[in-house]
Write a protein that holds these residues in place. Structure first.
Motif, PDB file in Angstrom:
ATOM      1  N   LEU A   1      13.697  -9.887   7.136  1.00 52.50           N
ATOM      2  CA  LEU A   1      12.310  -9.438   6.990  1.00 52.50           C
ATOM      3  C   LEU A   1      12.107  -8.793   5.629  1.00 52.50           C
ATOM      4  CD1 LEU A   1       9.475  -8.926   8.043  1.00 52.50           C
ATOM      5  CD2 LEU A   1      10.339  -6.867   9.201  1.00 52.50           C
ATOM      6  N   GLN A   2      13.105  -8.026   5.157  1.00 47.74           N
ATOM      7  CA  GLN A   2      12.978  -7.391   3.850  1.00 47.74           C
ATOM      8  C   GLN A   2      12.881  -8.430   2.739  1.00 47.74           C
ATOM      9  OE1 GLN A   2      12.975  -3.603   3.232  1.00 47.74           O
ATOM     10  NE2 GLN A   2      11.758  -4.844   1.839  1.00 47.74           N
ATOM     11  N   ASP A   3      13.700  -9.481   2.803  1.00 49.35           N
ATOM     12  CA  ASP A   3      13.622 -10.558   1.819  1.00 49.35           C
ATOM     13  C   ASP A   3      12.238 -11.209   1.843  1.00 49.35           C
ATOM     14  OD1 ASP A   3      16.195 -10.150   0.993  1.00 49.35           O
ATOM     15  OD2 ASP A   3      17.059 -11.765   2.216  1.00 49.35           O
ATOM     16  N   ARG A   4      11.725 -11.382   3.039  1.00 50.30           N
ATOM     17  CA  ARG A   4      10.401 -11.997   3.208  1.00 50.30           C
ATOM     18  C   ARG A   4       9.308 -11.146   2.546  1.00 50.30           C
ATOM     19  NH1 ARG A   4       8.305 -13.161   9.325  1.00 50.30           N
ATOM     20  NH2 ARG A   4       6.260 -14.115   8.834  1.00 50.30           N
ATOM     21  N   ILE A   5       9.395  -9.829   2.743  1.00 50.91           N
ATOM     22  CA  ILE A   5       8.416  -8.913   2.143  1.00 50.91           C
ATOM     23  C   ILE A   5       8.511  -8.929   0.622  1.00 50.91           C
ATOM     24  CG2 ILE A   5       7.738  -6.493   1.918  1.00 50.91           C
ATOM     25  CD1 ILE A   5       6.882  -7.800   4.551  1.00 50.91           C
ATOM     26  N   PHE A   6       9.733  -8.900   0.108  1.00 46.71           N
ATOM     27  CA  PHE A   6       9.904  -8.928  -1.347  1.00 46.71           C
ATOM     28  C   PHE A   6       9.265 -10.177  -1.945  1.00 46.71           C
ATOM     29  CE2 PHE A   6      13.907  -6.072  -1.181  1.00 46.71           C
ATOM     30  CZ  PHE A   6      13.151  -4.953  -1.478  1.00 46.71           C
ATOM     31  N   LYS A   7       9.458 -11.308  -1.309  1.00 46.04           N
ATOM     32  CA  LYS A   7       8.879 -12.555  -1.807  1.00 46.04           C
ATOM     33  C   LYS A   7       7.355 -12.487  -1.793  1.00 46.04           C
ATOM     34  CE  LYS A   7      12.780 -15.485  -0.438  1.00 46.04           C
ATOM     35  NZ  LYS A   7      13.267 -16.512   0.529  1.00 46.04           N
ATOM     36  N   LEU A   8       6.792 -11.908  -0.726  1.00 41.50           N
ATOM     37  CA  LEU A   8       5.341 -11.786  -0.633  1.00 41.50           C
ATOM     38  C   LEU A   8       4.773 -10.843  -1.691  1.00 41.50           C
ATOM     39  CD1 LEU A   8       4.948 -11.620   3.253  1.00 41.50           C
ATOM     40  CD2 LEU A   8       4.234 -13.478   1.749  1.00 41.50           C
ATOM     41  N   LEU A   9       5.602  -9.902  -2.137  1.00 38.33           N
ATOM     42  CA  LEU A   9       5.171  -8.966  -3.181  1.00 38.33           C
ATOM     43  C   LEU A   9       5.483  -9.491  -4.579  1.00 38.33           C
ATOM     44  CD1 LEU A   9       6.298  -5.616  -1.510  1.00 38.33           C
ATOM     45  CD2 LEU A   9       3.957  -6.455  -1.789  1.00 38.33           C
ATOM     46  N   GLY A  10       5.968 -10.728  -4.663  1.00 36.49           N
ATOM     47  CA  GLY A  10       6.210 -11.360  -5.955  1.00 36.49           C
ATOM     48  C   GLY A  10       7.524 -10.996  -6.594  1.00 36.49           C
ATOM     49  N   LEU A  11       8.452 -10.435  -5.824  1.00 37.95           N
ATOM     50  CA  LEU A  11       9.761 -10.079  -6.367  1.00 37.95           C
ATOM     51  C   LEU A  11      10.755 -11.198  -6.082  1.00 37.95           C
ATOM     52  CD1 LEU A  11      10.164  -6.332  -5.300  1.00 37.95           C
ATOM     53  CD2 LEU A  11       9.747  -7.189  -7.601  1.00 37.95           C
ATOM     54  N   THR A  12      11.428 -11.648  -7.116  1.00 42.09           N
ATOM     55  CA  THR A  12      12.489 -12.623  -6.908  1.00 42.09           C
ATOM     56  C   THR A  12      13.700 -11.913  -6.318  1.00 42.09           C
ATOM     57  OG1 THR A  12      13.493 -12.289  -9.078  1.00 42.09           O
ATOM     58  CG2 THR A  12      11.695 -13.917  -8.915  1.00 42.09           C
ATOM     59  N   GLU A  13      14.647 -12.688  -5.819  1.00 43.81           N
ATOM     60  CA  GLU A  13      15.864 -12.101  -5.260  1.00 43.81           C
ATOM     61  C   GLU A  13      16.590 -11.276  -6.308  1.00 43.81           C
ATOM     62  OE1 GLU A  13      20.013 -13.592  -3.109  1.00 43.81           O
ATOM     63  OE2 GLU A  13      18.291 -14.939  -3.213  1.00 43.81           O
ATOM     64  N   GLN A  14      16.598 -11.781  -7.542  1.00 40.90           N
ATOM     65  CA  GLN A  14      17.268 -11.056  -8.629  1.00 40.90           C
ATOM     66  C   GLN A  14      16.548  -9.747  -8.936  1.00 40.90           C
ATOM     67  OE1 GLN A  14      17.756 -13.310 -12.247  1.00 40.90           O
ATOM     68  NE2 GLN A  14      18.466 -11.537 -13.413  1.00 40.90           N
ATOM     69  N   GLN A  15      15.212  -9.784  -9.012  1.00 41.18           N
ATOM     70  CA  GLN A  15      14.442  -8.576  -9.304  1.00 41.18           C
ATOM     71  C   GLN A  15      14.618  -7.528  -8.206  1.00 41.18           C
ATOM     72  OE1 GLN A  15      10.621 -10.522  -9.675  1.00 41.18           O
ATOM     73  NE2 GLN A  15      10.595 -10.242 -11.911  1.00 41.18           N
TER      74      GLN A  15
ATOM     75  N   MET B   1       0.833  -1.205   0.000  1.00 40.47           N
ATOM     76  CA  MET B   1       0.000   0.000   0.000  1.00 40.47           C
ATOM     77  C   MET B   1       0.868   1.256   0.000  1.00 40.47           C
ATOM     78  SD  MET B   1      -3.084   1.252   2.531  1.00 40.47           S
ATOM     79  CE  MET B   1      -4.428   0.490   1.629  1.00 40.47           C
ATOM     80  N   HIS B   2       1.972   1.255   0.736  1.00 46.37           N
ATOM     81  CA  HIS B   2       2.876   2.400   0.756  1.00 46.37           C
ATOM     82  C   HIS B   2       4.089   2.107  -0.127  1.00 46.37           C
ATOM     83  CE1 HIS B   2       0.302   3.616   4.070  1.00 46.37           C
ATOM     84  NE2 HIS B   2       0.866   4.796   4.027  1.00 46.37           N
ATOM     85  N   HIS B   3       5.130   1.537   0.410  1.00 47.12           N
ATOM     86  CA  HIS B   3       6.272   1.080  -0.378  1.00 47.12           C
ATOM     87  C   HIS B   3       6.852  -0.136   0.332  1.00 47.12           C
ATOM     88  CE1 HIS B   3       8.886   2.923   2.609  1.00 47.12           C
ATOM     89  NE2 HIS B   3       8.279   4.082   2.422  1.00 47.12           N
ATOM     90  N   PRO B   4       7.669  -0.925  -0.353  1.00 47.26           N
ATOM     91  CA  PRO B   4       8.089  -2.211   0.215  1.00 47.26           C
ATOM     92  C   PRO B   4       9.063  -2.116   1.381  1.00 47.26           C
ATOM     93  CG  PRO B   4       9.155  -1.832  -1.906  1.00 47.26           C
ATOM     94  CD  PRO B   4       8.130  -0.752  -1.747  1.00 47.26           C
ATOM     95  N   PHE B   5       9.433  -0.888   1.775  1.00 47.70           N
ATOM     96  CA  PHE B   5      10.344  -0.735   2.915  1.00 47.70           C
ATOM     97  C   PHE B   5       9.604  -0.334   4.180  1.00 47.70           C
ATOM     98  CE2 PHE B   5      12.586   0.284  -1.025  1.00 47.70           C
ATOM     99  CZ  PHE B   5      13.512  -0.746  -1.009  1.00 47.70           C
ATOM    100  N   THR B   6       8.276  -0.268   4.117  1.00 44.42           N
ATOM    101  CA  THR B   6       7.466   0.021   5.300  1.00 44.42           C
ATOM    102  C   THR B   6       7.436  -1.199   6.218  1.00 44.42           C
ATOM    103  OG1 THR B   6       6.062   1.570   4.076  1.00 44.42           O
ATOM    104  CG2 THR B   6       5.156   0.630   6.090  1.00 44.42           C
ATOM    105  N   ALA B   7       7.606  -0.968   7.506  1.00 47.62           N
ATOM    106  CA  ALA B   7       7.637  -2.083   8.460  1.00 47.62           C
ATOM    107  C   ALA B   7       6.231  -2.491   8.873  1.00 47.62           C
ATOM    108  CB  ALA B   7       8.433  -1.679   9.698  1.00 47.62           C
ATOM    109  N   PRO B   8       5.946  -3.807   8.896  1.00 46.31           N
ATOM    110  CA  PRO B   8       4.673  -4.269   9.445  1.00 46.31           C
ATOM    111  C   PRO B   8       4.680  -4.119  10.968  1.00 46.31           C
ATOM    112  CG  PRO B   8       5.775  -5.969   8.118  1.00 46.31           C
ATOM    113  CD  PRO B   8       6.773  -4.902   8.398  1.00 46.31           C
ATOM    114  N   LEU B   9       3.494  -4.051  11.566  1.00 42.12           N
ATOM    115  CA  LEU B   9       3.405  -4.076  13.024  1.00 42.12           C
ATOM    116  C   LEU B   9       3.973  -5.395  13.538  1.00 42.12           C
ATOM    117  CD1 LEU B   9      -0.164  -2.620  13.701  1.00 42.12           C
ATOM    118  CD2 LEU B   9       2.021  -1.519  14.203  1.00 42.12           C
ATOM    119  N   ASP B  10       4.673  -5.341  14.653  1.00 40.61           N
ATOM    120  CA  ASP B  10       5.306  -6.548  15.198  1.00 40.61           C
ATOM    121  C   ASP B  10       4.296  -7.666  15.410  1.00 40.61           C
ATOM    122  OD1 ASP B  10       7.621  -5.066  15.190  1.00 40.61           O
ATOM    123  OD2 ASP B  10       7.566  -4.617  17.334  1.00 40.61           O
TER     124      ASP B  10
END
Length: 594
Positions: A501-515, A453-462
């Motif tokens: 956590l950032q890697d986890r978010i990227f995967k959830l947003l459909g971004l591969t490690e390379q992307q 909703m914002h950008h992929p570097f926003t932290a989720p609530l703990d």
């Protein structure tokens, strides 16, 4: 044309006051108007501070009097003279008690007849005024707006400098990392086939500044977004961008509140409460149908699920039969005279424009209750609806039902504001509040997937971390917006600095490690070298200025704005470039629309 040699301005036009009586002054400006009364001539001289009256009579030297007689509107003048008390005072201007009896007059520049009158009550169409924006900007109301904006920018820097922030300029030519709105693309001559982008915000650079150890960053930043325009949008805009290290949500909100209190007090003399009210995103949507609610009036949404369950009215039953359906309404008090059936038909078209399929309504007049669906539900159901709405004689109930709750909420949210404008019930003042705990993910209907909703570097609530993968719809973010009178002033969040956590978010947003590495590798690499916890926000300077002044549009507080189609009427930008320029860039234009 005459020269300015030998003349030095002693004061601005608007500064000439009673204390100047008996003194000789030199002023410069534009002739607002000239009044020739035979043996007496008056010229209203205008500069950015105001107007002062120049006077000429039968004791004025002949050549000066003749020169004054030749002056027309918008001539640029220099005048030297003695300040004296006016015989006929003007209470409408600050200098209305005095005038300058001119002993020397120079016409520095003549003017053709302007295409419109340079007055605040000018009736000329805005498109024409924007074509001659340099003339439009001579109007006192616009000069006042831009001078206020200048003051606001200074106060902003004063506040943040005094609070330990460091101003850092970030690049205007950056790598394109499209997230949200479209980038403006800039071709590279030195690297054919490669492109820069103009920044939508300094987001990544300000986070890198935290890694660099600057702790508190501020920038009054120019930003660019290639998107459709409306009253509170321009393709290029200015935001007050800030970032802080070693903070949590409360720290950022505290700085934001103190800044707002400071500028409102210093610029307007308005006291803002020490602690602004807060609403969680879900509560804001449920109560107001908007994540940027205008709280200057009531008319909150209410849920009719229980009241119309199994009502027999297909529209209601179909909505409630869906897993995500809803039936909700608003009640407009004392509205029957304003909201006639004809007006309700117009409002029906309006909610359809926001995605709803229609609008159900109930009107309680002196003749009784009438409704668009009254014959399709029982009297008990109708009574339940009226009771839930808290309706009385003279009120109008408006209801939206849909298989998607989001459509119901946003339609009623927009309707609520439209009805309030029709009823003229929107109060004065400045209602500020924070919206917190935004959804982390947003459903993209076109691509049938979740996006940030914002950008992929926003932290989720703990507390949401355990179900990031299993329940995306209910993951909330450490994100917050500041809202003023129904306008989003700022948006911000606490950022992710944990690489796992950032890697986890990227995967959830459909971004591969390379992307992810192709888009954001420089930031991810930086985080490997000791990234402090950090967060920030960006406050729209244009919007803040617009709201503080009560202006109708951003165009009223921006010097050289674009039209709704993103063109500039004055210079006809954007323009075409010749083939030679394109060839050097390695670009060929195809499918050009004339």
């Amino acid at each position: 044309m005459e020269l300015i040699a030998g003349l030095k301005r002693t004061c601005y036009c608007g500064e000439v006051a009673d204390s100047f009586i008996g003194k000789t002054v030199t002023v410069f400006g534009w002739a607002q108007r000239q009044r020739d009364l035979g043996g007496l001539i008056f010229i209203d001289l205008r500069d950015r501070t105001g107007i002062v009256q120049l006077a000429f009579d039968d004791s004025t030297e002949k050549d000066v009097f003749e020169k004054a007689s030749s002056v027309r509107s918008e001539y640029v003048l220099a005048a030297v003279g003695n300040v004296r008390e006016r015989k006929s005072k003007n209470k409408d201007i600050a200098t209305g008690n005095v005038e300058i009896f001119v002993t020397e007059l120079r016409i520095l520049s003549k003017s053709e007849t302007p295409p419109f009158e340079i007055t605040d009550d000018c009736k000329t169409a805005e498109t024409t005024r924007l074509k001659y924006r340099y003339l439009d900007l001579r109007r006192p109301v616009l000069q006042k707006n831009l001078l206020f904006r200048n003051k606001l920018a200074k106060l902003t820097r004063d506040f943040f400098y005094d609070n330990g922030f460091v101003e850092i300029e970030t690049p205007m030519l950056i790598k394109s990392t499209p997230e949200g709105a479209r980038d403006f693309i800039v071709p590279s001559r030195l690297h054919n086939g490669r492109f820069y982008a103009l920044p939508q915000s300094p987001q990544l650079y300000k986070q890198l500044s935290m890694v660099a150890g600057f702790d508190r960053y501020i920038q009054v930043a120019r930003c660019f977004r290639d998107e459709d325009l409306r009253a509170d949008r321009q393709p290029e805009f200015t935001q007050i961008d800030l970032e802080m290290s070693f903070v949590d949500v409360e720290d950022v909100l505290d700085v934001g509140e103190r800044y707002i209190r400071y500028v409102f007090k210093e610029a307007l003399g308005v006291d803002v409460p020490e602690h602004l009210p807060r609403l969680k995103y879900k509560d804001a949507m449920d109560r107001y149908g908007s994540d940027k609610p205008d709280t200057r009036f009531e008319m909150e949404l209410f849920d009719l699920s229980d009241e119309v369950k199994n009502s027999g009215f297909a529209v209601f039953d179909s909505a409630l039969g869906s897993r995500d359906g809803a039936v909700r309404g608003i009640c407009a008090k004392n509205a029957v005279k304003t909201l006639s059936r004809k007006e309700l038909d117009k409002l029906t078209d309006s909610v359809k424009g926001n995605g709803a399929k229609g609008l159900a309504w109930v009107r309680w007049t002196d003749d009784g209750i009438s409704s668009s669906f009254g014959k399709k539900v029982s009297s008990e159901t109708m009574d339940s609806i009226i009771k839930k709405a808290g309706a009385e004689k003279g009120d109008v109930i408006m209801i939206v039902a849909d298989v998607k709750k989001s459509v119901v909420l946003t339609s009623l949210g927009a309707l609520r504001c439209e009805v309030a404008r029709k009823l003229d019930i929107i109060g004065d003042g400045y209602n500020l509040l924070w919206i917190t705990e935004f959804p982390f993910f947003d459903w993209d209907e076109d691509n049938q997937t979740y996006v940030a909703m914002h950008h992929p570097f926003t932290a989720p609530l703990d507390e949401c971390l355990p179900y990031l993968e299993s329940d995306k719809a209910n993951v909330r973010a450490k994100a917050y917006d500041l809202v003023l009178n129904g306008i989003e002033l700022s948006s911000g969040s606490i950022r992710i600095t944990d690489p796992e956590l950032q890697d986890r978010i990227f995967k959830l947003l459909g971004l591969t490690e390379q992307q992810a590495h192709e888009k954001f590798g420089f930031l991810l690499d930086a985080f490997k070298y000791g990234a402090p916890p950090h967060g920030g926000m960006a406050i729209g300077l244009d919007r803040l200025c617009m709201q503080m002044l009560g202006a109708e549009s951003l165009r009223d507080v921006v010097a050289y704005p674009k039209l709704k189609d993103a063109t500039e009427a004055m210079t006809n930008a954007p323009g075409y470039v010749d083939d030679e320029q394109l060839s050097v860039l390695g670009i060929k234009v195809v499918n050009t629309e004339e």
